[in-house]
Design an enzyme around this catalytic site. Structure first.
Site, PDB file in Angstrom:
ATOM      1  N   GLU A   6       0.805  -1.222   0.000  1.00  0.00           N
ATOM      2  CA  GLU A   6       0.000   0.000   0.000  1.00  0.00           C
ATOM      3  C   GLU A   6       0.842   1.278   0.000  1.00  0.00           C
ATOM      4  O   GLU A   6       0.764   2.094   0.924  1.00  0.00           O
ATOM      5  CB  GLU A   6      -0.955  -0.004   1.193  1.00  0.00           C
ATOM      6  CG  GLU A   6      -1.939  -1.160   1.156  1.00  0.00           C
ATOM      7  CD  GLU A   6      -2.932  -1.160   2.308  1.00  0.00           C
ATOM      8  OE1 GLU A   6      -2.764  -0.354   3.243  1.00  0.00           O
ATOM      9  OE2 GLU A   6      -3.892  -1.959   2.259  1.00  0.00           O
TER      10      GLU A   6
ATOM     11  N   GLU B 296      -4.920  -8.499  -0.494  1.00  0.00           N
ATOM     12  CA  GLU B 296      -5.701  -8.475   0.736  1.00  0.00           C
ATOM     13  C   GLU B 296      -7.166  -8.324   0.354  1.00  0.00           C
ATOM     14  O   GLU B 296      -7.502  -7.544  -0.539  1.00  0.00           O
ATOM     15  CB  GLU B 296      -5.300  -7.307   1.648  1.00  0.00           C
ATOM     16  CG  GLU B 296      -3.882  -7.369   2.179  1.00  0.00           C
ATOM     17  CD  GLU B 296      -3.547  -6.174   3.071  1.00  0.00           C
ATOM     18  OE1 GLU B 296      -4.489  -5.428   3.464  1.00  0.00           O
ATOM     19  OE2 GLU B 296      -2.352  -5.971   3.365  1.00  0.00           O
TER      20      GLU B 296
END
Length: 687
Positions: free
Chosen positions: A284, A402
């Site tokens: 991220e 995820e």
């Protein structure tokens, strides 16, 4: 006519409650198909299809084909029809769902046509083109094949990525040390890969200019990787720390020196490892000081990662490397930016990665989105489709590194409706199903909410079953999983809408006893109605809460539970209390920091809460909506008999102004309650 296929390098299957395993090592696979039109008339025809498996056994096969002239399947026998318009699809059922080496199965169908009825040009068995050849297992897997073989994957979250805390390191965030037994459990539960998030910075990396990673950290990661590979799990290792890379826009020289040094050390340590190990650039990536150029900064990290790893040689020369979008976001501009980076690198062993936690209002129960509604469904479909269109259709595999929902956290205790349980089941199964449709590999983010790492047991086996089954089947459901009966009222007929998902509805059961159609329930179109007589019997003594649970069963997939619940309108009591004023993180339990409203729930449960000032404007956090976020702002505790309002809620409420809270209950009613904050004192009064 005969056609054949090099079958898929990996097949996701659901057998005996487990998702079928797929090794990172290629296996000999292939098939051939015989297609014959057996009868044709104006507007219609019959056809027979025979499939022969030429390679290793295939479990839960599916066969896909398309027609150039717009034909359609109208009815199918000896296989399940999963067709969508001109995209025809048949899947095995029962004993014929497995094809042994040299095994043959056949099925037939009726179809419609207009203008022409040309035979399909090709067939694909479990995603691969049929041409009658058999794959050579000695050949290395392509990126597409390797990512497919990872399906499904599991994150060892909040463990090697943990830092700080009183205990420090791997156990700092509440999970035990990773053991080989944990990984063996994950493999036995049907997972084919793990994502291993790793914090390499903080106490593990020394100062510049060398930024040396401690040998203890490196060897601990190597130990876990060794265990995983020994137990036939692929491993995706990343740099999970984002803190130092956030400074890239303001200090590129030092950030890149550290980033490249860390990846150089990691790559050097693992360069002789087999292809079952792959690397992900960074988790991220985000750059709060320069949001205008976030995609460019992400590209800088990705390119530096790529060049650093490839330069170490060994098996890193063609190891699978995984590149994220900015903050692993799946909006089109960020997908396009990553696609441009991958095109420039021009390397066939690259995959893309995004994360998916569903439609945000649904995932955290905010803005009044309490069910798996049309907006939530469309968000899933659109997200996976544009990701497929950008990457998969252009030969770049995708790992959803995820996925889950943000509001699902076992540390919240027995707090339902985050999201509502039945709607959560729909979401999890649909996500797995949509990923298969769009050829995306999913890796569940599990920080301890799903698998109890201490007991190695699933906290919610039914939720796990819905996740698993989504890879092969979309079960039938209903518009809701509960029927609420008011205790003080007369029981009447109650209706739900069936979501058949292409399946046949086969009736209602209470345990092993079938309910009687006509006397106990009726079905008109997709409307399922339980009769007053049946509900009276099922409610029994009509004690508050769930009286019994029945099942709607369909021709495939999991049965849909319907809970018969007795309730009365909840009662909220007046109260005045002083908040303790202590700092509060939002992760802590509601104690003296929260304002607790004494509540008699009387069998009902809260769907959502609104907060407004007297002038009708929104009060509290998320000022763009009157409907507040569950847990972050209010927390029902059904056992303790309270609804607690958090410090985070009061931090954004104007002092001295009354706020009307409207609690919406699943039983269908609403209750207004007024709270007024005055300094550290809060007063609550019922309407």
């Amino acid at each position: 006519m005969r056609l054949g296929a090099i079958a898929a390098a990996a097949v996701t299957a659901l057998t005996a409650g487990l998702i079928g395993a797929a090794s990172a090592s290629a296996a000999p696979e292939g098939c051939e198909v015989e297609y014959q039109v057996t009868g044709q008339w104006s507007g219609g025809f019959n056809a027979n299809v025979e499939v022969t498996n030429l390679g290793d056994p295939v479990k839960n096969w599916d066969l896909e084909w398309t027609w150039a002239d717009g034909q359609r399947v109208t009815h199918m026998w000896n296989a399940k029809d999963k067709s969508k318009a001109a995209a025809a699809k048949a899947t095995g059922q029962g004993h014929s769902s497995t094809l042994a080496t040299g095994g043959t199965t056949s099925f037939g169908f009726a179809g419609s046509w207009s203008g022409a009825n040309t035979d399909p040009a090709e067939f694909r068995l479990n995603g691969r083109l049929c041409d009658g050849t058999v794959s050579d297992p000695s050949q290395p897997m392509t990126a597409v094949e390797q990512v497919a073989a990872m399906q499904p994957g599991w994150n060892v979250g909040n463990t090697l990525d943990a830092f700080g805390g009183d205990t420090g390191g791997e156990t700092a965030w509440g999970n035990p040390l990773i053991t080989e037994e944990l990984l063996q459990t994950i493999k036995a539960e049907g997972y084919n890969s793990i994502r291993l998030p790793v914090a390499w910075d903080y106490e593990h990396t020394g100062p510049g200019p060398d930024y040396t990673i401690s040998s203890e950290r490196m060897e601990r990661v190597a130990q876990v990787v060794d265990w995983a590979i020994a137990n036939d799990l692929q491993v995706l290792v990343n740099i999970h720390d984002q803190m130092f890379t956030k400074e890239l826009p303001d200090d590129p020289e030092n950030v890149l020196a550290k980033f490249n040094s860390m990846w150089g050390q990691i790559a050097e340590r693992f360069k002789d490892y087999p292809s079952e190990l792959s690397f992900e650039s960074i988790n991220e990536p985000q750059f709060p000081t320069d949001t205008a150029n976030q995609d460019a900064h992400t590209a800088t990290l990705n390119v530096n990662f790529y060049e650093t790893v490839r330069a170490t040689g060994g098996n890193n020369a063609d190891r699978l490397l995984v590149l994220p979008t900015w903050v692993t976001n799946s909006e089109q501009p960020h997908l396009d930016a990553l696609k441009a980076t991958i095109d420039e690198l021009d390397d066939e062993m690259i995959a893309a990665t995004v994360h998916f936690y569903g439609f945000y209002p649904f995932g955290v129960n905010v803005a009044g989105v309490t069910t798996y509604d049309e907006a939530t469904q469309q968000d899933l479909v659109n997200t996976f489709q544009r990701t497929n269109d950008t990457f998969v259709d252009n030969g770049v595999p995708v790992i959803v590194g995820e996925w889950g929902v943000l509001g699902y956290d076992y540390t919240r205790g027995a707090v339902p409706n985050s999201p509502q349980y039945g709607e959560l089941l729909k979401f999890f199964q649909a996500t797995a199903h949509q990923a298969v449709e769009e050829q995306l590999t999913l890796m569940l983010w599990d920080a301890g909410s799903y698998l109890n790492r201490h007991t190695l047991e699933w906290r919610d086996p039914l939720l796990k079953a819905y996740m698993d089954s989504g890879f092969t089947t979309l079960s039938g459901t209903a518009s809701f999983d509960s029927i609420y009966l008011e205790k003080a009222g007369t029981i009447a007929d109650e209706s739900l809408t069936l979501n058949r998902n292409g399946l046949d509805f086969e009736g209602l059961w209470q345990g092993d006893t079938a309910l009687a159609e006509g006397a106990d329930y009726t079905v008109s179109g997709d409307t399922l109605t339980l009769t007053a007589a049946a509900l009276t019997r099922l409610a029994g003594d009509r004690a508050y809460g769930t009286n019994t649970t029945i099942e709607a069963r369909f021709s495939d997939g999991l049965p849909w539970a319907i809970h018969i619940i007795t309730y009365d309108q909840a009662q909220l009591s007046d109260v005045s209390a002083t908040m303790d004023g202590e700092p509060w993180s939002g992760w802590e339990p509601c104690d003296a920091s929260c304002f607790a409203i004494p509540t008699e729930f009387n069998g009902d449960q809260i769907a959502t809460m609104e907060a407004k000032y007297a002038d009708g404007t929104n009060a509290g956090p998320h000022s763009w909506t009157a409907f507040k976020e569950l847990w972050a702002t209010y927390r029902p505790d059904y056992e303790a008999g309270t609804i607690s309002l958090t410090p985070d809620f009061f931090n954004e409420v104007r002092d001295g102004e009354p706020v009307t809270l409207t609690f919406h209950f699943w039983g269908g009613g609403t209750i207004d309650y007024t709270i007024t904050e005055s300094g550290t004192t809060v007063t609550g009064t019922s309407a």
